[in-house]
Design an enzyme around this catalytic site. Sequence first.
Site, PDB file in Angstrom:
ATOM      1  N   GLU A  62      14.156   2.400  19.376  1.00 36.06           N
ATOM      2  CA  GLU A  62      13.413   3.668  19.393  1.00 36.06           C
ATOM      3  C   GLU A  62      12.543   3.817  20.643  1.00 36.06           C
ATOM      4  O   GLU A  62      12.227   4.949  21.047  1.00 36.06           O
ATOM      5  CB  GLU A  62      12.541   3.809  18.133  1.00 36.06           C
ATOM      6  CG  GLU A  62      11.357   2.861  18.087  1.00 36.06           C
ATOM      7  CD  GLU A  62      10.620   2.908  16.746  1.00 36.06           C
ATOM      8  OE1 GLU A  62      11.256   2.611  15.729  1.00 36.06           O
ATOM      9  OE2 GLU A  62       9.435   3.228  16.725  1.00 36.06           O
ATOM     10  N   ARG A  67      10.144  -0.559   9.694  1.00 38.21           N
ATOM     11  CA  ARG A  67      10.368  -1.029  11.065  1.00 38.21           C
ATOM     12  C   ARG A  67      11.868  -1.051  11.331  1.00 38.21           C
ATOM     13  O   ARG A  67      12.659  -1.493  10.474  1.00 38.21           O
ATOM     14  CB  ARG A  67       9.771  -2.436  11.276  1.00 38.21           C
ATOM     15  CG  ARG A  67       8.256  -2.444  11.450  1.00 38.21           C
ATOM     16  CD  ARG A  67       7.804  -1.745  12.746  1.00 38.21           C
ATOM     17  NE  ARG A  67       6.365  -1.671  12.917  1.00 38.21           N
ATOM     18  CZ  ARG A  67       5.597  -0.618  12.605  1.00 38.21           C
ATOM     19  NH1 ARG A  67       6.132   0.454  12.061  1.00 38.21           N
ATOM     20  NH2 ARG A  67       4.300  -0.630  12.840  1.00 38.21           N
ATOM     21  N   HIS A  93       9.072   8.375  14.775  1.00 40.69           N
ATOM     22  CA  HIS A  93       8.024   7.446  14.308  1.00 40.69           C
ATOM     23  C   HIS A  93       6.760   8.252  13.950  1.00 40.69           C
ATOM     24  O   HIS A  93       5.643   7.904  14.364  1.00 40.69           O
ATOM     25  CB  HIS A  93       7.719   6.372  15.377  1.00 40.69           C
ATOM     26  CG  HIS A  93       7.145   5.123  14.765  1.00 40.69           C
ATOM     27  ND1 HIS A  93       7.525   3.856  15.131  1.00 40.69           N
ATOM     28  CD2 HIS A  93       6.217   4.956  13.793  1.00 40.69           C
ATOM     29  CE1 HIS A  93       6.849   2.965  14.427  1.00 40.69           C
ATOM     30  NE2 HIS A  93       6.051   3.615  13.603  1.00 40.69           N
ATOM     31  N   ASP A 124      12.847   7.086  10.404  1.00 40.35           N
ATOM     32  CA  ASP A 124      11.636   7.363  11.173  1.00 40.35           C
ATOM     33  C   ASP A 124      11.457   6.295  12.248  1.00 40.35           C
ATOM     34  O   ASP A 124      10.750   6.497  13.224  1.00 40.35           O
ATOM     35  CB  ASP A 124      10.422   7.375  10.237  1.00 40.35           C
ATOM     36  CG  ASP A 124       9.167   7.857  10.943  1.00 40.35           C
ATOM     37  OD1 ASP A 124       9.220   8.957  11.539  1.00 40.35           O
ATOM     38  OD2 ASP A 124       8.163   7.140  10.937  1.00 40.35           O
ATOM     39  N   PRO A 158       6.770  -5.165   5.854  1.00 40.28           N
ATOM     40  CA  PRO A 158       6.538  -5.401   7.280  1.00 40.28           C
ATOM     41  C   PRO A 158       7.812  -5.994   7.891  1.00 40.28           C
ATOM     42  O   PRO A 158       8.798  -6.216   7.166  1.00 40.28           O
ATOM     43  CB  PRO A 158       5.408  -6.430   7.293  1.00 40.28           C
ATOM     44  CG  PRO A 158       5.424  -7.071   5.963  1.00 40.28           C
ATOM     45  CD  PRO A 158       6.131  -6.161   5.006  1.00 40.28           C
ATOM     46  N   ARG A 169       0.837  -1.215   0.000  1.00 38.01           N
ATOM     47  CA  ARG A 169       0.000   0.000   0.000  1.00 38.01           C
ATOM     48  C   ARG A 169       0.865   1.257   0.000  1.00 38.01           C
ATOM     49  O   ARG A 169       0.667   2.164  -0.788  1.00 38.01           O
ATOM     50  CB  ARG A 169      -0.904   0.022   1.241  1.00 38.01           C
ATOM     51  CG  ARG A 169      -1.978  -1.029   1.229  1.00 38.01           C
ATOM     52  CD  ARG A 169      -2.869  -0.857   2.447  1.00 38.01           C
ATOM     53  NE  ARG A 169      -3.838  -1.926   2.536  1.00 38.01           N
ATOM     54  CZ  ARG A 169      -3.606  -3.091   3.130  1.00 38.01           C
ATOM     55  NH1 ARG A 169      -2.456  -3.331   3.703  1.00 38.01           N
ATOM     56  NH2 ARG A 169      -4.535  -4.020   3.163  1.00 38.01           N
ATOM     57  N   ILE A 170       1.832   1.305   0.943  1.00 39.09           N
ATOM     58  CA  ILE A 170       2.664   2.507   1.042  1.00 39.09           C
ATOM     59  C   ILE A 170       3.663   2.554  -0.113  1.00 39.09           C
ATOM     60  O   ILE A 170       3.807   3.578  -0.783  1.00 39.09           O
ATOM     61  CB  ILE A 170       3.394   2.555   2.413  1.00 39.09           C
ATOM     62  CG1 ILE A 170       2.365   2.702   3.545  1.00 39.09           C
ATOM     63  CG2 ILE A 170       4.409   3.698   2.447  1.00 39.09           C
ATOM     64  CD1 ILE A 170       2.924   2.533   4.942  1.00 39.09           C
ATOM     65  N   ASP A 213       9.426  -6.871  -4.586  1.00 36.74           N
ATOM     66  CA  ASP A 213       8.406  -7.384  -3.662  1.00 36.74           C
ATOM     67  C   ASP A 213       8.272  -8.873  -3.910  1.00 36.74           C
ATOM     68  O   ASP A 213       8.538  -9.351  -5.023  1.00 36.74           O
ATOM     69  CB  ASP A 213       7.062  -6.672  -3.921  1.00 36.74           C
ATOM     70  CG  ASP A 213       6.100  -6.829  -2.745  1.00 36.74           C
ATOM     71  OD1 ASP A 213       5.731  -7.971  -2.403  1.00 36.74           O
ATOM     72  OD2 ASP A 213       5.735  -5.804  -2.163  1.00 36.74           O
TER      73      ASP A 213
HETATM   74  P1  NAD Z   1       1.492  -3.694   2.925  1.00 39.89           P
HETATM   75  O1  NAD Z   1       1.219  -4.987   3.602  1.00 39.89           O
HETATM   76  O2  NAD Z   1       0.427  -3.076   2.095  1.00 39.89           O
HETATM   77  O3  NAD Z   1       2.814  -3.832   2.023  1.00 39.89           O
HETATM   78  C1  NAD Z   1       3.938  -4.522   2.426  1.00 39.89           C
HETATM   79  C2  NAD Z   1       4.550  -5.138   1.185  1.00 39.89           C
HETATM   80  O4  NAD Z   1       5.786  -5.759   1.562  1.00 39.89           O
HETATM   81  C3  NAD Z   1       3.675  -6.228   0.555  1.00 39.89           C
HETATM   82  O5  NAD Z   1       3.483  -5.938  -0.806  1.00 39.89           O
HETATM   83  C4  NAD Z   1       4.471  -7.509   0.763  1.00 39.89           C
HETATM   84  O6  NAD Z   1       4.314  -8.448  -0.281  1.00 39.89           O
HETATM   85  C5  NAD Z   1       5.882  -6.967   0.817  1.00 39.89           C
HETATM   86  N1  NAD Z   1       6.834  -7.852   1.469  1.00 39.89           N
HETATM   87  C6  NAD Z   1       6.655  -8.637   2.551  1.00 39.89           C
HETATM   88  N2  NAD Z   1       7.791  -9.293   2.838  1.00 39.89           N
HETATM   89  C7  NAD Z   1       8.695  -8.918   1.907  1.00 39.89           C
HETATM   90  C8  NAD Z   1      10.037  -9.253   1.665  1.00 39.89           C
HETATM   91  N3  NAD Z   1      10.704 -10.126   2.432  1.00 39.89           N
HETATM   92  N4  NAD Z   1      10.670  -8.670   0.637  1.00 39.89           N
HETATM   93  C9  NAD Z   1      10.026  -7.802  -0.170  1.00 39.89           C
HETATM   94  N5  NAD Z   1       8.746  -7.451   0.003  1.00 39.89           N
HETATM   95  C10 NAD Z   1       8.093  -8.007   1.032  1.00 39.89           C
HETATM   96  O7  NAD Z   1       1.947  -2.703   4.092  1.00 39.89           O
HETATM   97  P2  NAD Z   1       1.998  -1.121   4.027  1.00 39.89           P
HETATM   98  O8  NAD Z   1       0.698  -0.555   4.451  1.00 39.89           O
HETATM   99  O9  NAD Z   1       2.558  -0.695   2.726  1.00 39.89           O
HETATM  100  O10 NAD Z   1       3.037  -0.832   5.206  1.00 39.89           O
HETATM  101  C11 NAD Z   1       4.388  -1.246   5.112  1.00 39.89           C
HETATM  102  C12 NAD Z   1       5.063  -1.118   6.462  1.00 39.89           C
HETATM  103  O11 NAD Z   1       5.197   0.265   6.802  1.00 39.89           O
HETATM  104  C13 NAD Z   1       4.240  -1.678   7.629  1.00 39.89           C
HETATM  105  O12 NAD Z   1       4.404  -3.049   7.792  1.00 39.89           O
HETATM  106  C14 NAD Z   1       4.757  -0.907   8.801  1.00 39.89           C
HETATM  107  O13 NAD Z   1       5.822  -1.642   9.390  1.00 39.89           O
HETATM  108  C15 NAD Z   1       5.299   0.381   8.212  1.00 39.89           C
HETATM  109  N6  NAD Z   1       4.565   1.577   8.644  1.00 39.89           N
HETATM  110  C16 NAD Z   1       5.244   2.573   9.244  1.00 39.89           C
HETATM  111  C17 NAD Z   1       4.581   3.724   9.634  1.00 39.89           C
HETATM  112  C18 NAD Z   1       5.319   4.884  10.253  1.00 39.89           C
HETATM  113  O14 NAD Z   1       4.703   5.816  10.781  1.00 39.89           O
HETATM  114  N7  NAD Z   1       6.625   4.908  10.197  1.00 39.89           N
HETATM  115  C19 NAD Z   1       3.217   3.847   9.424  1.00 39.89           C
HETATM  116  C20 NAD Z   1       2.556   2.804   8.779  1.00 39.89           C
HETATM  117  C21 NAD Z   1       3.239   1.678   8.392  1.00 39.89           C
END
Ligand code: NAD
Length: 332
Positions: A265, A236, A297, A260, A208, A157-158, A177
């Site tokens: 942290e 993370r 964060h 971040d 993640p 998503r992000i 990915d």
């Molecule tokens: P998401 O689940 O939509 O996307 C994660 C992507 O990572 C997926 O497409 C998945 O297939 C891929 N993935 C998983 N394992 C992998 C690997 N070993 N190698 C390559 N790709 C891999 O999640 P999202 O909503 O995009 O969020 C991503 C991460 O951002 C979250 O898990 C969270 O840890 C972090 N996050 C941080 C903040 C912040 O404020 N800093 C806020 C929200 C989320």
Amino acid sequence: KALLYNMTPEQKVYVDKWNENHPEDDLVTTDDKLDAKTVEMAKGYDVVSVLQVFDIDEEEVYRKLSSYGIKQIALRSVGYNIVNFDFIHKYHMIVTNTPAYSPRAVAENTLTSAMYLLRKWGPILNNEKEHLNFVREENLMSDEIYNQTVGIIGVGRIGSCVAEMFHALGAKVIGYDLVENPANEAFLEYTDFDTVIKNSDILTLHTPLEPSMEDMISAKQFKEMKNTAYLINAARGPLVNNHDLIAALKNKEIAGASLDVMTGEEAIVMKKFNDISELPVDYQELAQMPNVVFTPHSAYYTKTSVKNMIEQSMTDVKRVLNGQKPIYLVEE
Ligand code: NAD
């Protein structure tokens, strides 16, 4: 009747609105985090909700929640690695999260990080604020984003939102990915992990955290990265090895970093300090590098996100209590 742990004033605004709009519900808030000491506060509630960076790893928490009849922990966050799923299964509970509260918030913060690093605002501000030096030194010369290759690890998503933004600015965007989404091919070129590491001018992490992914970026990757490259981690902390990151920055294997999130942290986020010597050792070292920027964060921290965290988590609480399937069930 829900107890929301770790409440902050800005979330409370939306909790109060929820209570106003849903007179049948009773959302009660506390500043405390959920742990073995505070779990007893949950007695008498149908459900608990948390938003915290601290692991909930004491079995007693899950055992007691279950003994109070609580079947759901509603996380007001995307990440769910703070929860111990062995205990969730053992006590027949479920976990919901808010995975889509605002991917744009983190993506826009990533864009800000990239531009800050690329335009060398760290050293510029350091010269100005620390040394009252306003000289346009040669080492402050920048690059332009449309000439850069942006590499994304984790195009979910992000990550896909990040790809779309950098693509719109004219950058070359590459990504890795485990699962390739054809819809993203309008904005980026999928490739393998090593190619992203080696070719990125800006490398940004959006996966993640799974145990196997700890230290995904460590000495080997830093050596392979361009020595002009910048690393952005708003995913993370443990995805990056702190020790190796510090070594890579000192040895000029990379040009800078925006963090971040970072392992350790918990010791600094939401705290104030009087002197740099009070910071954990890793932070002391990094804080003295003008080409490194920390944010507490806060990549997610926008008005839209905070509102959606309350609304999406409480919607799933209601669905579960009404016997419906939650929209955002975490399956581990
Ligand atoms: P998401 O689940 O939509 O996307 C994660 C992507 O990572 C997926 O497409 C998945 O297939 C891929 N993935 C998983 N394992 C992998 C690997 N070993 N190698 C390559 N790709 C891999 O999640 P999202 O909503 O995009 O969020 C991503 C991460 O951002 C979250 O898990 C969270 O840890 C972090 N996050 C941080 C903040 C912040 O404020 N800093 C806020 C929200 C989320």
